[in-house]
Design an enzyme around this catalytic site. Structure first.
Site, PDB file in Angstrom:
ATOM      1  CB  SER A   3     -16.191  41.503  21.179  1.00  0.00           C
ATOM      2  OG  SER A   3     -16.102  41.372  22.558  1.00  0.00           O
ATOM      3  NE  ARG A  34      -9.377  48.234  27.816  1.00  0.00           N
ATOM      4  CZ  ARG A  34     -10.223  47.899  26.848  1.00  0.00           C
ATOM      5  NH1 ARG A  34     -11.403  47.389  27.140  1.00  0.00           N
ATOM      6  NH2 ARG A  34      -9.902  48.065  25.596  1.00  0.00           N
ATOM      7  CG  HIS A  68     -11.977  38.665  22.663  1.00  0.00           C
ATOM      8  ND1 HIS A  68     -12.999  37.980  22.069  1.00  0.00           N
ATOM      9  CD2 HIS A  68     -12.471  39.899  22.968  1.00  0.00           C
ATOM     10  CE1 HIS A  68     -14.072  38.750  22.022  1.00  0.00           C
ATOM     11  NE2 HIS A  68     -13.773  39.916  22.550  1.00  0.00           N
ATOM     12  CG  ASP A  69      -8.639  42.884  21.654  1.00  0.00           C
ATOM     13  OD1 ASP A  69      -9.859  42.973  21.424  1.00  0.00           O
ATOM     14  OD2 ASP A  69      -8.066  43.505  22.567  1.00  0.00           O
ATOM     15  CG  ASP A  95     -11.811  34.758  21.658  1.00  0.00           C
ATOM     16  OD1 ASP A  95     -11.729  35.015  22.869  1.00  0.00           O
ATOM     17  OD2 ASP A  95     -12.660  35.251  20.898  1.00  0.00           O
TER      18      ASP A  95
HETATM   19  C1  LIG Z   1     -14.055  47.914  19.346  1.00  0.00           C
HETATM   20  C2  LIG Z   1     -12.790  48.468  19.687  1.00  0.00           C
HETATM   21  O1  LIG Z   1     -12.041  48.597  18.854  1.00  0.00           O
HETATM   22  S1  LIG Z   1     -12.368  48.922  21.181  1.00  0.00           S
HETATM   23  C3  LIG Z   1     -10.800  49.635  21.219  1.00  0.00           C
HETATM   24  C4  LIG Z   1      -9.727  48.742  20.805  1.00  0.00           C
HETATM   25  N1  LIG Z   1      -9.393  47.732  21.735  1.00  0.00           N
HETATM   26  C5  LIG Z   1      -8.726  47.973  22.838  1.00  0.00           C
HETATM   27  O2  LIG Z   1      -8.336  49.068  23.174  1.00  0.00           O
HETATM   28  C6  LIG Z   1      -8.425  46.783  23.626  1.00  0.00           C
HETATM   29  C7  LIG Z   1      -7.112  46.901  24.305  1.00  0.00           C
HETATM   30  N2  LIG Z   1      -6.083  47.191  23.378  1.00  0.00           N
HETATM   31  C8  LIG Z   1      -5.476  46.266  22.697  1.00  0.00           C
HETATM   32  O3  LIG Z   1      -5.695  45.102  22.913  1.00  0.00           O
HETATM   33  C9  LIG Z   1      -4.545  46.696  21.642  1.00  0.00           C
HETATM   34  O4  LIG Z   1      -4.032  47.949  21.947  1.00  0.00           O
HETATM   35  C10 LIG Z   1      -5.200  46.727  20.285  1.00  0.00           C
HETATM   36  C11 LIG Z   1      -5.931  45.432  20.037  1.00  0.00           C
HETATM   37  C12 LIG Z   1      -6.180  47.854  20.136  1.00  0.00           C
HETATM   38  C13 LIG Z   1      -4.114  46.979  19.259  1.00  0.00           C
HETATM   39  O5  LIG Z   1      -3.177  45.982  19.358  1.00  0.00           O
HETATM   40  P1  LIG Z   1      -1.733  46.175  18.773  1.00  0.00           P
HETATM   41  O6  LIG Z   1      -1.776  46.944  17.507  1.00  0.00           O
HETATM   42  O7  LIG Z   1      -1.127  44.812  18.760  1.00  0.00           O
HETATM   43  O8  LIG Z   1      -1.071  47.126  19.836  1.00  0.00           O
HETATM   44  P2  LIG Z   1      -0.117  46.701  21.025  1.00  0.00           P
HETATM   45  O9  LIG Z   1      -0.844  45.838  21.961  1.00  0.00           O
HETATM   46  O10 LIG Z   1       1.159  46.170  20.438  1.00  0.00           O
HETATM   47  O11 LIG Z   1       0.268  48.098  21.688  1.00  0.00           O
HETATM   48  C14 LIG Z   1      -0.632  48.868  22.352  1.00  0.00           C
HETATM   49  C15 LIG Z   1       0.144  50.005  23.030  1.00  0.00           C
HETATM   50  O12 LIG Z   1       0.988  49.456  24.057  1.00  0.00           O
HETATM   51  C16 LIG Z   1       2.313  49.977  23.927  1.00  0.00           C
HETATM   52  N3  LIG Z   1       3.269  49.003  24.454  1.00  0.00           N
HETATM   53  C17 LIG Z   1       3.667  47.851  23.860  1.00  0.00           C
HETATM   54  N4  LIG Z   1       4.522  47.190  24.665  1.00  0.00           N
HETATM   55  C18 LIG Z   1       4.663  47.933  25.797  1.00  0.00           C
HETATM   56  C19 LIG Z   1       5.406  47.775  27.011  1.00  0.00           C
HETATM   57  N5  LIG Z   1       6.179  46.702  27.225  1.00  0.00           N
HETATM   58  N6  LIG Z   1       5.289  48.742  27.946  1.00  0.00           N
HETATM   59  C20 LIG Z   1       4.522  49.840  27.741  1.00  0.00           C
HETATM   60  N7  LIG Z   1       3.795  50.029  26.610  1.00  0.00           N
HETATM   61  C21 LIG Z   1       3.856  49.095  25.659  1.00  0.00           C
HETATM   62  C22 LIG Z   1       2.472  50.220  22.450  1.00  0.00           C
HETATM   63  O13 LIG Z   1       3.529  51.118  22.192  1.00  0.00           O
HETATM   64  C23 LIG Z   1       1.107  50.766  22.083  1.00  0.00           C
HETATM   65  O14 LIG Z   1       1.069  52.119  22.408  1.00  0.00           O
HETATM   66  P3  LIG Z   1       0.196  53.165  21.569  1.00  0.00           P
HETATM   67  O15 LIG Z   1      -1.242  52.645  21.634  1.00  0.00           O
HETATM   68  O16 LIG Z   1       0.390  54.465  22.268  1.00  0.00           O
HETATM   69  O17 LIG Z   1       0.711  53.132  20.167  1.00  0.00           O
HETATM   70  N1  LIG Z   2     -10.960  45.039  23.152  1.00  0.00           N
HETATM   71  C1  LIG Z   2     -12.240  45.306  22.588  1.00  0.00           C
HETATM   72  C2  LIG Z   2     -13.079  44.081  22.615  1.00  0.00           C
HETATM   73  C3  LIG Z   2     -13.618  43.725  23.961  1.00  0.00           C
HETATM   74  O1  LIG Z   2     -14.667  42.859  23.853  1.00  0.00           O
HETATM   75  C4  LIG Z   2     -12.903  46.458  23.286  1.00  0.00           C
HETATM   76  O2  LIG Z   2     -12.342  46.976  24.225  1.00  0.00           O
HETATM   77  O3  LIG Z   2     -13.956  46.877  22.869  1.00  0.00           O
END
Ligand SMILES: CC(=O)SCCNC(=O)CCNC(=O)[C@H](O)C(C)(C)COP(=O)(O)OP(=O)(O)OC[C@H]1O[C@@H](n2cnc3c(N)ncnc32)[C@H](O)[C@@H]1OP(=O)(O)O
Ligand SMILES: N[C@@H](CCO)C(=O)O
Length: 402
Positions: free
Chosen positions: A146, A217, A352-353, A319
């Protein structure tokens, strides 16, 4: 795994914009043993931290959960028994390195929006200065996803002789207009939150602009998913009875379903506001939006002309934040710059993720590239010249034409 978690002072730092701060602190983590030529710098994405690996550690002062633990570690794609892996929190962020919520030594108060604007160039120069402090003049590779991939490109542009291999993943030379517009709206969600107070909301008797940050967000989160993955995961179904609404709703809303997708976005936005600073979100999205690989040059290829190492560009078919087409244009620029380049396209509906959640697809080409460059076994290229075509031609070679 041998882990070093540290915050180092780099002293006075002059930003790209010309402003200085008296002391830039950088929080970093390092894994493995440095042997002189095995250093790999990992650049984190927008809201990441130095905590790239070691999910089981709970003593980290920054992002609680390691964000690439499936990729970085002993025996993993970026093998910490082989490479000395460094990941540093970028200036402007809120996970240990100096940013808007840090104390301004001249006033004793948090900088807030008095913090200088930051750019991807600043992140790169801060990393260069950090590596100097750590005694690492040369990198085997720089890897990042990213906006971390933009950070990777900036290394090839500014320090082409300091790095042998680059891996920009789910990245591009610049953000497109649609994403620029969504980022601008996201920032407005923050700056129109009454708690934002021109960025000065850190007082003990003040509340941060959490509603604005949550909305920002949510816009971002939708950008990181794909149409297909959202349809597949949530469809149109209503959330379960126990779903907790975190935003107020209109009276008529009681008649209509609160959908599962809303519940998902609300839950994740609320969690996000507990871990991230709204001003940092403004600063870092500005840096991403501003990034233009060609800045100061005639073209992207010119900007990369001095880099003659190997490049692995990785992209994901669903993506739409940084598309495979943008990645292909980047790979073309690297080809024009005479780098050894492969554009490895991964079929995925994650959006993208995908780079964060598909280690089985990302790991093998990344590991083989770090070991053998573009000749690595699991590395495929979107472009196969006629003379090179074989029964084992990569499945994506028809996606693009040159
Ligand atoms: C560089 C970096 O890494 S930055 C940090 C990481 N990225 C982000 O935070 C971006 C936003 N987050 C995401 O896109 C995702 O959470 C990721 C990419 C980090 C992980 O993806 P996945 O493993 O597929 O997680 P998923 O999207 O299924 O679940 C995320 C959370 O939503 C919750 N959830 C899933 N469905 C639902 C729903 N219908 N209602 C409420 N909560 C829900 C899950 O229980 C999980 O909770 P937890 O984090 O407390 O365990
Ligand atoms: N979801 C990741 C990638 C965004 O570019 C983050 O929050 O850092």
């Amino acid at each position: 795994m041998n882990v070093e978690h540290n915050t180092i002072s780099l002293g006075e730092f002059e930003f790209d914009c010309g402003e200085t701060i008296p002391d830039l602190e950088i929080t970093y983590e390092a894994y493995g043993e440095f042997d002189g030529d095995n250093a790999v710098l990992v650049c984190h994405a927008l809201t990441g931290s130095a905590h790239v690996a070691g999910r089981d550690r709970v003593d980290s002062a920054d992002q609680a959960r390691a964000w690439w633990d499936d990729i970085v570690g002993p025996g993993k794609a970026i093998d910490t028994t082989e490479y000395y892996v460094v990941c540093a929190n970028i200036p402007g962020s809120c996970y240990g390195s100096t940013g808007p919520k840090s104390e301004n030594p001249e006033t004793g108060e948090p900088y807030g929006t008095d913090f200088p604007p930051v750019t991807v160039t600043d992140w790169t120069e801060a990393q260069r200065a950090l590596l100097d402090e750590l005694g690492i003049p040369h990198l085997h590779a720089v890897v990042g996803g990213s906006v971390g991939g933009m950070n990777v490109l900036e290394w090839a542009k500014r320090h082409p002789d300091h790095v042998d291999r680059i891996v920009p993943i789910a990245a591009a030379a610049r953000l497109d207009t649609q994403c620029l517009s969504l980022d601008a709206i996201a920032r407005r969600a923050i700056t129109t939150d009454p708690n934002w107070n021109q960025g000065h909301y850190y007082g003990e008797d003040q509340d941060p602009p959490s509603d604005g940050l949550a909305l920002a967000r949510q816009l971002g989160h939708v950008m990181y998913l794909s149409k297909a993955s959202m349809e597949h995961r949530f469809g149109r179904r209503a959330a379960g009875r126990d779903a907790v609404r975190t935003f107020p709703t209109d009276a008529a809303g009681a008649f209509f379903p609160y959908r599962d997708v809303e519940s998902y976005l609300d839950y994740n936005a609320e969690k996000f506001t507990e871990r991230f600073d709204a001003n940092s979100y403004l600063y870092l999205t500005r840096a991403m939006d501003n990034y233009d690989l060609a800045a100061g040059f005639e073209s992207d290829a010119d900007a990369l002309a001095a880099f003659d190492g190997d490049a692995l560009v990785m992209s994901f078919t669903a993506d739409w934040h940084f598309t495979t087409q943008q990645a292909e244009a980047l790979a073309d620029s690297l080809r024009d710059a005479d780098a050894n380049v492969a554009h490895h396209v991964i079929d995925s509906d994650h959006g993208h993720d995908a780079f964060l959640v598909e280690p089985d697809n990302v790991g093998p080409p990344l590991a083989d590239f770090l070991e053998a460059g573009v000749d690595g076994n699991a590395v495929t290229d979107s472009v196969v010249e006629d003379s090179q075509e074989s029964d084992f031609a990569p499945v994506h070679n028809s996606l693009f034409s040159r």
